[in-house]
Write an enzyme that holds these catalytic residues in place. Structure first.
Site, mmCIF file in Angstrom:
data_model
loop_
_atom_site.group_PDB
_atom_site.id
_atom_site.type_symbol
_atom_site.label_atom_id
_atom_site.label_comp_id
_atom_site.label_asym_id
_atom_site.label_seq_id
_atom_site.Cartn_x
_atom_site.Cartn_y
_atom_site.Cartn_z
ATOM 1 N N HIS A 219 0.816 -1.242 -0.253
ATOM 2 C CA HIS A 219 -0.029 -0.045 -0.011
ATOM 3 C C HIS A 219 0.759 1.306 -0.025
ATOM 4 C CE1 HIS A 219 0.794 0.117 4.385
ATOM 5 N NE2 HIS A 219 0.498 1.131 4.149
HETATM 6 C C1 UD1 Z 1 -2.358 5.917 5.139
HETATM 7 C C2 UD1 Z 1 -1.042 6.694 5.929
HETATM 8 C C3 UD1 Z 1 0.103 5.562 5.812
HETATM 9 C C4 UD1 Z 1 -0.644 4.166 6.766
HETATM 10 C C5 UD1 Z 1 -1.898 3.922 5.988
HETATM 11 C C6 UD1 Z 1 -2.444 2.829 6.570
HETATM 12 C C7 UD1 Z 1 -0.642 9.047 5.489
HETATM 13 C C8 UD1 Z 1 -0.038 9.969 4.866
HETATM 14 N N1 UD1 Z 1 -0.615 7.677 5.189
HETATM 15 O O1 UD1 Z 1 -2.042 5.714 3.805
HETATM 16 O O2 UD1 Z 1 1.030 6.139 6.613
HETATM 17 O O3 UD1 Z 1 0.187 3.333 6.520
HETATM 18 O O4 UD1 Z 1 -2.842 4.801 5.906
HETATM 19 O O5 UD1 Z 1 -3.369 1.890 5.722
HETATM 20 O O6 UD1 Z 1 -1.189 9.229 6.543
HETATM 21 N N2 UD1 Z 1 -9.264 5.308 0.479
HETATM 22 C C9 UD1 Z 1 -10.297 4.649 0.030
HETATM 23 N N3 UD1 Z 1 -11.115 4.461 1.287
HETATM 24 C C10 UD1 Z 1 -10.773 4.760 2.603
HETATM 25 C C11 UD1 Z 1 -9.490 5.200 2.862
HETATM 26 C C12 UD1 Z 1 -8.528 5.497 1.531
HETATM 27 O O7 UD1 Z 1 -10.933 4.449 -0.777
HETATM 28 O O8 UD1 Z 1 -11.458 4.165 3.562
HETATM 29 C C13 UD1 Z 1 -8.484 5.526 -0.922
HETATM 30 C C14 UD1 Z 1 -8.605 7.028 -1.288
HETATM 31 O O9 UD1 Z 1 -8.635 7.026 -2.485
HETATM 32 C C15 UD1 Z 1 -7.302 7.727 -0.849
HETATM 33 C C16 UD1 Z 1 -6.266 6.550 -0.858
HETATM 34 O O10 UD1 Z 1 -6.932 5.358 -0.412
HETATM 35 O O11 UD1 Z 1 -6.938 8.734 -1.715
HETATM 36 C C17 UD1 Z 1 -5.359 6.729 0.238
HETATM 37 O O12 UD1 Z 1 -5.796 7.190 1.586
HETATM 38 P P1 UD1 Z 1 -4.868 7.935 2.491
HETATM 39 O O13 UD1 Z 1 -5.584 7.854 3.946
HETATM 40 O O14 UD1 Z 1 -4.667 9.369 2.045
HETATM 41 O O15 UD1 Z 1 -3.503 7.202 2.608
HETATM 42 P P2 UD1 Z 1 -3.051 5.560 2.712
HETATM 43 O O16 UD1 Z 1 -2.428 5.118 1.563
HETATM 44 O O17 UD1 Z 1 -4.132 4.821 3.136
HETATM 45 N N1 UDP Z 2 -4.721 -5.324 8.576
HETATM 46 C C1 UDP Z 2 -5.985 -5.839 8.485
HETATM 47 N N2 UDP Z 2 -6.490 -6.149 7.411
HETATM 48 C C2 UDP Z 2 -5.947 -6.022 6.168
HETATM 49 C C3 UDP Z 2 -4.715 -5.381 6.290
HETATM 50 C C4 UDP Z 2 -3.824 -5.071 7.243
HETATM 51 O O1 UDP Z 2 -6.561 -5.903 9.648
HETATM 52 O O2 UDP Z 2 -6.309 -6.361 5.226
HETATM 53 C C5 UDP Z 2 -3.961 -4.782 9.770
HETATM 54 C C6 UDP Z 2 -2.722 -5.710 10.193
HETATM 55 O O3 UDP Z 2 -2.840 -6.748 10.569
HETATM 56 C C7 UDP Z 2 -1.733 -4.435 10.998
HETATM 57 C C8 UDP Z 2 -2.369 -3.107 10.349
HETATM 58 O O4 UDP Z 2 -3.608 -3.478 9.615
HETATM 59 O O5 UDP Z 2 -2.127 -4.600 12.476
HETATM 60 C C9 UDP Z 2 -1.415 -2.444 9.504
HETATM 61 O O6 UDP Z 2 -1.906 -1.583 8.748
HETATM 62 P P1 UDP Z 2 -1.414 -0.896 7.350
HETATM 63 O O7 UDP Z 2 -0.589 -1.887 6.661
HETATM 64 O O8 UDP Z 2 -2.615 -0.444 6.533
HETATM 65 O O9 UDP Z 2 -0.652 0.217 7.727
HETATM 66 P P2 UDP Z 2 0.667 0.564 8.244
HETATM 67 O O10 UDP Z 2 1.143 -0.213 9.464
HETATM 68 O O11 UDP Z 2 2.032 0.346 7.310
HETATM 69 O O12 UDP Z 2 0.945 1.887 8.593
#
Ligand code: UD1
Ligand code: UDP
Length: 383
Positions: A219
Site C-alpha cells: 500500500h
Molecule cells: C495512510 C497513511 C499511511 C498508513 C496507511 C495505513 C498518511 C500520509 N498515510 O495511507 O502512513 O500506512 O494509511 O493503511 O497518512 N481510500 C479509500 N477508502 C478509505 C481510505 C482510503 O478508498 O477508507 C483511498 C482513497 O482513494 C485515498 C487513498 O485510498 O485517496 C489513500 O488514502 P490515505 O488515507 O490518503 O493514505 P493511505 O495510503 O491509506
Molecule cells: N490489516 C488488517 N486488514 C488488512 C490489512 C492489514 O487488519 O486487510 C492490519 C494489520 O494486521 C496491521 C495493520 O492493519 O495490524 C497494518 O496497517 P497498514 O498496513 O494499513 O498500515 P501500516 O502499519 O503500514 O501503517
C-alpha cells in the site's frame, strides 16, 4: 482523573488504540477519561468500522469526517476541526499514534494550543524523507511532551535528534519525557490470536490452499504510484506462485485496488487470478488478518504493522521496501529488504521457504506495553 483526547484516523491507528483503550477500560478507568476522536481519514467499512466493532473499541465521541484528499488539504482540514474541538474539550493531553496525517494534524493542533502531546510509537525512522510518514514522525516527535518508543533503536534515533529523556519531571515540550516500552501491536496480536482462530471465517470464504500460501500486502505510495515498481512486485507474485508452487493471498488496500484498475498492462492484472494461484481479496478485518498471517508460510509486505506481526507470529518476512524502521527484523535475519525488484523478491521468498528462521527473541517487549504506558502517563508529572 486525567482527560485525554485520543486521535485516530487510519486503519493501523484503530488497531493501536484498541490496546490502550482496552487497558484503560480494564485497569485505569478511575484515572483516565479517554475521549476518542476519529478524523475520518479512513472511512470504508473494512478500513474503519469493522475494527471498532470487532476489537471492542467504543464508538468515537467525534468523527470529523475529513476523508481523502491531498496532504496539505487533508492535514489542514483536520487541524482546523481538531483545534475547534480541543478548544471546546480542553483536554489535559492528546494521544497520537504512529505517523499518518491524522498523527501530524493532532500533534500540531495540540502543541500550538499548549496542550501536551503524547506520542505512542515515537522514534521510528526510515531516514527517507520521500515517505510522507517520515516527515509526520519527525515533526510529531519534536512537538511532543511524552514519547513512548517500542524499540531501543527508536530511543537512539530520538537522542541523535537531540531529544533526550529529561531526568526530572514534570515533563513539558522543551523538557520531554522519553520512555522505552514494549510494542502495543504485540499486546493486540497476543490478545486477539485465540479469538481469531475461534471466530475468523476468512478461509471459509476463500478457495485458497490454507496449508500452502504466502500472504502479501502492498500500500505504500512509493510502490503503488509507480507503474514500474508495482509491475515488478506483481510479476514477482506470478513467478513465485508458478515456480515455487505456492498460492498467494493479497488483501487489497483501497489505494492499491485503485492503482490496479488504472494499471496500463491490464493483461498482467487479469493474470492475478486463482487459476494462477493468486487470490486478490478486499481488505480484511483484524481477526481475519491475524488468522491469515498465522497460517501463512511467509509474509511479503511494505506495511509497518504487518512486518511486526510477522515477527510476533514467528514468520519470515520479505519486505517490499529499500529500508525499514523495524531494523531488528532484518538484523536478526528474519526479514529481507527486497525492495520492488522481481528478482530479489523471488530469491528472498525462495530462501525463506527453504530456510524458515526459528529464533524470534522478544525485542518488542512482553505484550503488556499498554499497561507500561498508562502507568507512566498516570503517575509521572507532565503538563
Ligand atoms: C495512510 C497513511 C499511511 C498508513 C496507511 C495505513 C498518511 C500520509 N498515510 O495511507 O502512513 O500506512 O494509511 O493503511 O497518512 N481510500 C479509500 N477508502 C478509505 C481510505 C482510503 O478508498 O477508507 C483511498 C482513497 O482513494 C485515498 C487513498 O485510498 O485517496 C489513500 O488514502 P490515505 O488515507 O490518503 O493514505 P493511505 O495510503 O491509506
Ligand atoms: N490489516 C488488517 N486488514 C488488512 C490489512 C492489514 O487488519 O486487510 C492490519 C494489520 O494486521 C496491521 C495493520 O492493519 O495490524 C497494518 O496497517 P497498514 O498496513 O494499513 O498500515 P501500516 O502499519 O503500514 O501503517
Amino acid at each position: 482523573m486525567i482527560k485525554i483526547l485520543t486521535i485516530v484516523g487510519a486503519r493501523p491507528q484503530f488497531i493501536k488504540a484498541a490496546a490502550i483503550t482496552r487497558k484503560i477500560q480494564s485497569s485505569f478507568d478511575r484515572d483516565v477519561n479517554e475521549i476518542l476522536v476519529h478524523t475520518g481519514q479512513h472511512y470504508d467499512q473494512y478500513m474503519s468500522e469493522v475494527f471498532f466493532r470487532e476489537m471492542g473499541i467504543p464508538e468515537p465521541a467525534f468523527n470529523l469526517g475529513i476523508g481523502s484528499a491531498n496532504h496539505g488539504f487533508q492535514t489542514g482540514e483536520m487541524m482546523r476541526a481538531l483545534e475547534e474541538l480541543m478548544l471546546r474539550e480542553k483536554p489535559a493531553g492528546v494521544i497520537v499514534y504512529g505517523d499518518t496525517n491524522s498523527t501530524l494534524a493532532g500533534a500540531l493542533a495540540a502543541s500550538k494550543l499548549f496542550i501536551p502531546v503524547i506520542h505512542i510509537e515515537a522514534g521510528l525512522r526510515s531516514f527517507n524523507k520521500s515517505m510522507p510518514e517520515e516527515i509526520n514522525r519527525i515533526v510529531t516527535d519534536h512537538v511532543s511532551t511524552m514519547m513512548f518508543s517500542p524499540t531501543v533503536t527508536g530511543i537512539r534515533n530520538l537522542e541523535r535528534e537531540g531529544l533526550v529523556h529529561g531526568d526530572s519531571a514534570p515533563y513539558h515540550i522543551d523538557h520531554p519525557g522519553i520512555f522505552h516500552c514494549g510494542d502495543i501491536m504485540y499486546d493486540n496480536t497476543l490478545f486477539f490470536k485465540k479469538q481469531s482462530e475461534a471466530f475468523s471465517e476468512v478461509f471459509e470464504n476463500l478457495k485458497a490452499d490454507r496449508k500452502n500460501y504466502l500472504l502479501a500486502t502492498i500500500h505504500r505510495p512509493s510502490n503503488t504510484d509507480s507503474t514500474e515498481r508495482l509491475g515488478q512486485i506483481l510479476n514477482a507474485l506470478l513467478v513465485i506462485s508458478k515456480s515455487l508452487n505456492t498460492e498467494i493471498i493479497l488483501p487489497l488496500h483501497p489505494r492499491t485496488a485503485q492503482k490496479l484498475r488504472a494499471f496500463p498492462d491490464q493483461s498482467l492484472i487479469g493474470s492475478l487470478d486463482p487459476l494462477n494461484g493468486i487470490h486478490l481479496i478486499p481488505p480484511v478485518s483484524f481477526l481475519d488478518m491475524i488468522r491469515l498471517e498465522s497460517h501463512a508460510r511467509l509474509i511479503m509486505t511494505d506495511s509497518g504493522g504487518v512486518q511486526k506481526e510477522a515477527w510476533f507470529l514467528k514468520k519470515p518476512v520479505v519486505i517490499l521496501r529499500a529500508e525499514t524502521e523495524w531494523v531488528e527484523i532484518t538484523e536478526h535475519g528474519n526479514g529481507i529488504l527486497a525492495d520492488a525488484s522481481t528478482e530479489k523478491i523471488v530469491q528472498s521468498a525462495e530462501y525463506f521457504l527453504n530456510n524458515p528462521p526459528a529464533d524470534f527473541p522478544p525485542v518488542y517487549g512482553n505484550g503488556d506495553a499498554a499497561r507500561e504506558i498508562l502507568d507512566i502517563i498516570t503517575t509521572v508529572r507532565w503538563g
